[in-house]
Design a protein around this motif. Structure first.
Motif, PDB file in Angstrom:
ATOM      1  N   ARG A   3       0.828  -1.214   0.000  1.00  0.00           N
ATOM      2  CA  ARG A   3       0.000   0.000   0.000  1.00  0.00           C
ATOM      3  C   ARG A   3       0.856   1.255   0.000  1.00  0.00           C
ATOM      4  N   TRP A   4       1.984   1.222   0.744  1.00  0.00           N
ATOM      5  CA  TRP A   4       2.886   2.371   0.756  1.00  0.00           C
ATOM      6  C   TRP A   4       3.505   2.578  -0.623  1.00  0.00           C
ATOM      7  N   ALA A   5       3.885   1.497  -1.270  1.00  0.00           N
ATOM      8  CA  ALA A   5       4.472   1.606  -2.602  1.00  0.00           C
ATOM      9  C   ALA A   5       3.470   2.207  -3.589  1.00  0.00           C
ATOM     10  N   VAL A   6       2.229   1.743  -3.507  1.00  0.00           N
ATOM     11  CA  VAL A   6       1.192   2.276  -4.394  1.00  0.00           C
ATOM     12  C   VAL A   6       0.912   3.740  -4.068  1.00  0.00           C
ATOM     13  N   ALA A   7       0.885   4.078  -2.782  1.00  0.00           N
ATOM     14  CA  ALA A   7       0.636   5.463  -2.380  1.00  0.00           C
ATOM     15  C   ALA A   7       1.733   6.389  -2.912  1.00  0.00           C
ATOM     16  N   ILE A  30      11.061   6.178  -3.767  1.00  0.00           N
ATOM     17  CA  ILE A  30      10.550   5.498  -2.572  1.00  0.00           C
ATOM     18  C   ILE A  30       9.594   4.381  -2.973  1.00  0.00           C
ATOM     19  N   ALA A  31       8.714   4.650  -3.929  1.00  0.00           N
ATOM     20  CA  ALA A  31       7.773   3.632  -4.394  1.00  0.00           C
ATOM     21  C   ALA A  31       8.510   2.436  -4.994  1.00  0.00           C
ATOM     22  N   ARG A  32       9.561   2.701  -5.743  1.00  0.00           N
ATOM     23  CA  ARG A  32      10.316   1.611  -6.362  1.00  0.00           C
ATOM     24  C   ARG A  32      11.032   0.763  -5.307  1.00  0.00           C
TER      25      ARG A  32
END
Length: 55
Positions: A3-7, A30-32
């Motif tokens: 969820r953090w990656a998607v956010a 950060i997402a990657r």
């Protein structure tokens, strides 16, 4: 963690749309990183998380 990656991916896309290059780059990085951590953890759970057959 996914969820953090998607956010952060969504934040990066929105920031890129509005042209905030520094924010978009940071959020995309950060997402990657979170995405790859999630993939590694997922593979480890698949390998080591399966119950062993009864004797």
């Amino acid at each position: 963690m996914l969820r953090w990656a998607v956010a952060f991916l969504v934040i990066a896309l929105i920031a890129a749309f509005f042209g905030f290059s520094g924010i978009a780059t940071t959020a995309a990085e950060i997402a990657r990183i979170l995405f790859f951590i999630f993939i590694v953890l997922f593979i480890l759970v698949l390998i080591f998380g399966q119950p062993r057959p009864p004797k």
